[in-house]
Design a protein around this motif. Structure first.
Motif, PDB file in Angstrom:
ATOM      1  N   ASN A  67     -10.883  16.859-123.182  1.00 45.76           N
ATOM      2  CA  ASN A  67     -10.264  18.176-122.969  1.00 45.76           C
ATOM      3  C   ASN A  67      -9.212  18.190-121.861  1.00 45.76           C
ATOM      4  OD1 ASN A  67     -11.701  18.418-120.504  1.00 45.76           O
ATOM      5  ND2 ASN A  67     -13.381  19.450-121.515  1.00 45.76           N
ATOM      6  N   ARG A  68      -9.271  17.272-120.932  1.00 45.55           N
ATOM      7  CA  ARG A  68      -8.296  17.127-119.843  1.00 45.55           C
ATOM      8  C   ARG A  68      -7.992  18.465-119.154  1.00 45.55           C
ATOM      9  NH1 ARG A  68      -4.016  12.913-122.246  1.00 45.55           N
ATOM     10  NH2 ARG A  68      -3.809  12.344-120.084  1.00 45.55           N
ATOM     11  N   LEU A  69      -9.059  19.173-118.827  1.00 46.76           N
ATOM     12  CA  LEU A  69      -8.924  20.497-118.217  1.00 46.76           C
ATOM     13  C   LEU A  69      -8.200  20.465-116.880  1.00 46.76           C
ATOM     14  CD1 LEU A  69     -12.331  22.266-118.891  1.00 46.76           C
ATOM     15  CD2 LEU A  69     -10.107  22.793-119.874  1.00 46.76           C
ATOM     16  N   ILE A  70      -8.469  19.453-116.090  1.00 50.62           N
ATOM     17  CA  ILE A  70      -7.835  19.393-114.769  1.00 50.62           C
ATOM     18  C   ILE A  70      -6.321  19.346-114.912  1.00 50.62           C
ATOM     19  CG2 ILE A  70      -7.528  18.000-112.690  1.00 50.62           C
ATOM     20  CD1 ILE A  70     -10.473  17.295-112.802  1.00 50.62           C
ATOM     21  N   GLU A  71      -5.827  18.530-115.829  1.00 50.14           N
ATOM     22  CA  GLU A  71      -4.379  18.427-116.022  1.00 50.14           C
ATOM     23  C   GLU A  71      -3.788  19.769-116.448  1.00 50.14           C
ATOM     24  OE1 GLU A  71      -3.077  15.176-118.486  1.00 50.14           O
ATOM     25  OE2 GLU A  71      -4.705  13.932-117.732  1.00 50.14           O
ATOM     26  N   GLU A  83       1.065  32.241-101.238  1.00 51.15           N
ATOM     27  CA  GLU A  83       1.475  31.217-100.277  1.00 51.15           C
ATOM     28  C   GLU A  83       0.588  31.147 -99.040  1.00 51.15           C
ATOM     29  OE1 GLU A  83       5.606  31.189 -99.252  1.00 51.15           O
ATOM     30  OE2 GLU A  83       6.195  31.588-101.313  1.00 51.15           O
ATOM     31  N   ASN A  84      -0.030  32.244 -98.658  1.00 52.31           N
ATOM     32  CA  ASN A  84      -0.825  32.248 -97.416  1.00 52.31           C
ATOM     33  C   ASN A  84      -2.286  31.849 -97.623  1.00 52.31           C
ATOM     34  OD1 ASN A  84      -1.536  34.510 -98.793  1.00 52.31           O
ATOM     35  ND2 ASN A  84      -1.324  35.925 -97.086  1.00 52.31           N
ATOM     36  N   GLU A  85      -2.674  31.457 -98.808  1.00 51.09           N
ATOM     37  CA  GLU A  85      -4.052  31.030 -99.068  1.00 51.09           C
ATOM     38  C   GLU A  85      -4.167  29.519 -98.880  1.00 51.09           C
ATOM     39  OE1 GLU A  85      -5.834  32.597-102.656  1.00 51.09           O
ATOM     40  OE2 GLU A  85      -4.441  34.279-102.601  1.00 51.09           O
ATOM     41  N   LYS A  86      -4.279  29.104 -97.640  1.00 49.74           N
ATOM     42  CA  LYS A  86      -4.275  27.680 -97.303  1.00 49.74           C
ATOM     43  C   LYS A  86      -5.456  26.918 -97.900  1.00 49.74           C
ATOM     44  CE  LYS A  86      -1.411  28.002 -93.249  1.00 49.74           C
ATOM     45  NZ  LYS A  86      -0.184  27.968 -93.981  1.00 49.74           N
ATOM     46  N   ARG A  87      -6.631  27.529 -97.911  1.00 49.55           N
ATOM     47  CA  ARG A  87      -7.799  26.856 -98.496  1.00 49.55           C
ATOM     48  C   ARG A  87      -7.596  26.576 -99.976  1.00 49.55           C
ATOM     49  NH1 ARG A  87     -12.764  30.298 -95.895  1.00 49.55           N
ATOM     50  NH2 ARG A  87     -12.526  29.558 -93.764  1.00 49.55           N
ATOM     51  N   SER A  88      -7.035  27.555-100.676  1.00 54.13           N
ATOM     52  CA  SER A  88      -6.780  27.375-102.109  1.00 54.13           C
ATOM     53  C   SER A  88      -5.759  26.269-102.346  1.00 54.13           C
ATOM     54  CB  SER A  88      -6.292  28.687-102.729  1.00 54.13           C
ATOM     55  OG  SER A  88      -7.290  29.669-102.637  1.00 54.13           O
ATOM     56  N   TRP A  89      -4.724  26.227-101.517  1.00 51.88           N
ATOM     57  CA  TRP A  89      -3.728  25.167-101.652  1.00 51.88           C
ATOM     58  C   TRP A  89      -4.330  23.797-101.372  1.00 51.88           C
ATOM     59  CZ3 TRP A  89       0.496  25.546-104.318  1.00 51.88           C
ATOM     60  CH2 TRP A  89       1.084  26.793-104.491  1.00 51.88           C
ATOM     61  N   ASN A  90      -5.235  23.722-100.405  1.00 55.46           N
ATOM     62  CA  ASN A  90      -5.908  22.448-100.118  1.00 55.46           C
ATOM     63  C   ASN A  90      -6.769  22.010-101.299  1.00 55.46           C
ATOM     64  OD1 ASN A  90      -4.753  22.279 -97.588  1.00 55.46           O
ATOM     65  ND2 ASN A  90      -6.487  23.230 -96.542  1.00 55.46           N
ATOM     66  N   LEU A  91      -7.478  22.958-101.901  1.00 53.84           N
ATOM     67  CA  LEU A  91      -8.291  22.634-103.083  1.00 53.84           C
ATOM     68  C   LEU A  91      -7.410  22.167-104.236  1.00 53.84           C
ATOM     69  CD1 LEU A  91     -10.880  25.551-103.092  1.00 53.84           C
ATOM     70  CD2 LEU A  91     -11.379  23.126-102.794  1.00 53.84           C
ATOM     71  N   LEU A  92      -6.294  22.839-104.407  1.00 55.82           N
ATOM     72  CA  LEU A  92      -5.363  22.454-105.472  1.00 55.82           C
ATOM     73  C   LEU A  92      -4.812  21.055-105.235  1.00 55.82           C
ATOM     74  CD1 LEU A  92      -3.807  23.057-108.034  1.00 55.82           C
ATOM     75  CD2 LEU A  92      -2.094  24.213-106.624  1.00 55.82           C
ATOM     76  N   GLU A  93      -4.518  20.743-103.988  1.00 52.83           N
ATOM     77  CA  GLU A  93      -4.007  19.411-103.659  1.00 52.83           C
ATOM     78  C   GLU A  93      -5.039  18.333-103.998  1.00 52.83           C
ATOM     79  OE1 GLU A  93      -2.695  17.061 -99.641  1.00 52.83           O
ATOM     80  OE2 GLU A  93      -2.071  19.157 -99.835  1.00 52.83           O
ATOM     81  N   LYS A  94      -6.299  18.588-103.676  1.00 55.16           N
ATOM     82  CA  LYS A  94      -7.364  17.633-104.003  1.00 55.16           C
ATOM     83  C   LYS A  94      -7.520  17.485-105.510  1.00 55.16           C
ATOM     84  CE  LYS A  94      -9.943  18.378 -99.763  1.00 55.16           C
ATOM     85  NZ  LYS A  94     -11.124  18.972 -99.144  1.00 55.16           N
ATOM     86  N   LEU A  95      -7.387  18.589-106.231  1.00 56.44           N
ATOM     87  CA  LEU A  95      -7.488  18.559-107.684  1.00 56.44           C
ATOM     88  C   LEU A  95      -6.321  17.772-108.284  1.00 56.44           C
ATOM     89  CD1 LEU A  95      -9.434  19.769-109.804  1.00 56.44           C
ATOM     90  CD2 LEU A  95      -7.825  21.654-110.046  1.00 56.44           C
ATOM     91  N   THR A  96      -5.145  17.962-107.736  1.00 58.55           N
ATOM     92  CA  THR A  96      -3.965  17.238-108.202  1.00 58.55           C
ATOM     93  C   THR A  96      -4.117  15.744-107.962  1.00 58.55           C
ATOM     94  OG1 THR A  96      -2.608  19.172-107.699  1.00 58.55           O
ATOM     95  CG2 THR A  96      -1.446  17.095-108.001  1.00 58.55           C
ATOM     96  N   GLU A  97      -4.721  15.372-106.848  1.00 56.29           N
ATOM     97  CA  GLU A  97      -4.961  13.953-106.561  1.00 56.29           C
ATOM     98  C   GLU A  97      -5.869  13.327-107.612  1.00 56.29           C
ATOM     99  OE1 GLU A  97      -6.474  13.774-102.570  1.00 56.29           O
ATOM    100  OE2 GLU A  97      -4.549  14.364-101.707  1.00 56.29           O
ATOM    101  N   LYS A  98      -6.826  14.096-108.118  1.00 58.27           N
ATOM    102  CA  LYS A  98      -7.719  13.582-109.155  1.00 58.27           C
ATOM    103  C   LYS A  98      -6.945  13.274-110.433  1.00 58.27           C
ATOM    104  CE  LYS A  98     -11.948  15.595-107.487  1.00 58.27           C
ATOM    105  NZ  LYS A  98     -13.160  16.285-107.769  1.00 58.27           N
TER     106      LYS A  98
END
Length: 104
Positions: A67-71, A83-98
């Motif tokens: 299903n490649r849901l992450i992609e 833009e001001n949700e830093k925690r969400s951006w950090n989570l997204l960055e970790k997800l993108t790394e996966k």
């Protein structure tokens, strides 16, 4: 209605589902049936009701080679975070790394 990929499904669900349990169950079912474009609607449905962190966790748990849901999610998620949700951006960055680390 989910099987027919009806947009009405999500509109109705937003109005009538208020418990975390039912929102999670519908999101899991719907996101697994979603294509690359309709996943955006499921993310827009779930994030306000469950929170960004919970939705990311569910996507990670449900993701597999078929299903490649992450992609799919990584494409739409930046549009759903302010833009001001830093925690969400950090989570997204970790997800993108996966996505970037997974073998093709």
């Amino acid at each position: 209605m989910v099987e027919q990929k009806s947009l009405v499904t999500i509109v109705i669900a937003k109005k009538v589902l208020h418990t975390r349990y039912y929102v999670t169950r519908l999101f899991k079912y719907g996101v697994l049936k979603a294509n690359a474009q309709s996943i955006k609607l499921w993310l827009e449905f779930a994030i306000p009701k469950l929170g960004f962190k919970s939705v990311v966790k569910l996507i990670e748990d449900l993701n597999d080679d078929s299903n490649r849901l992450i992609e799919k999610a990584v494409y739409w998620l930046p549009m759903l975070i302010s833009e001001n949700e830093k925690r969400s951006w950090n989570l997204l960055e970790k997800l993108t790394e996966k996505v970037n680390c997974s073998p093709i």
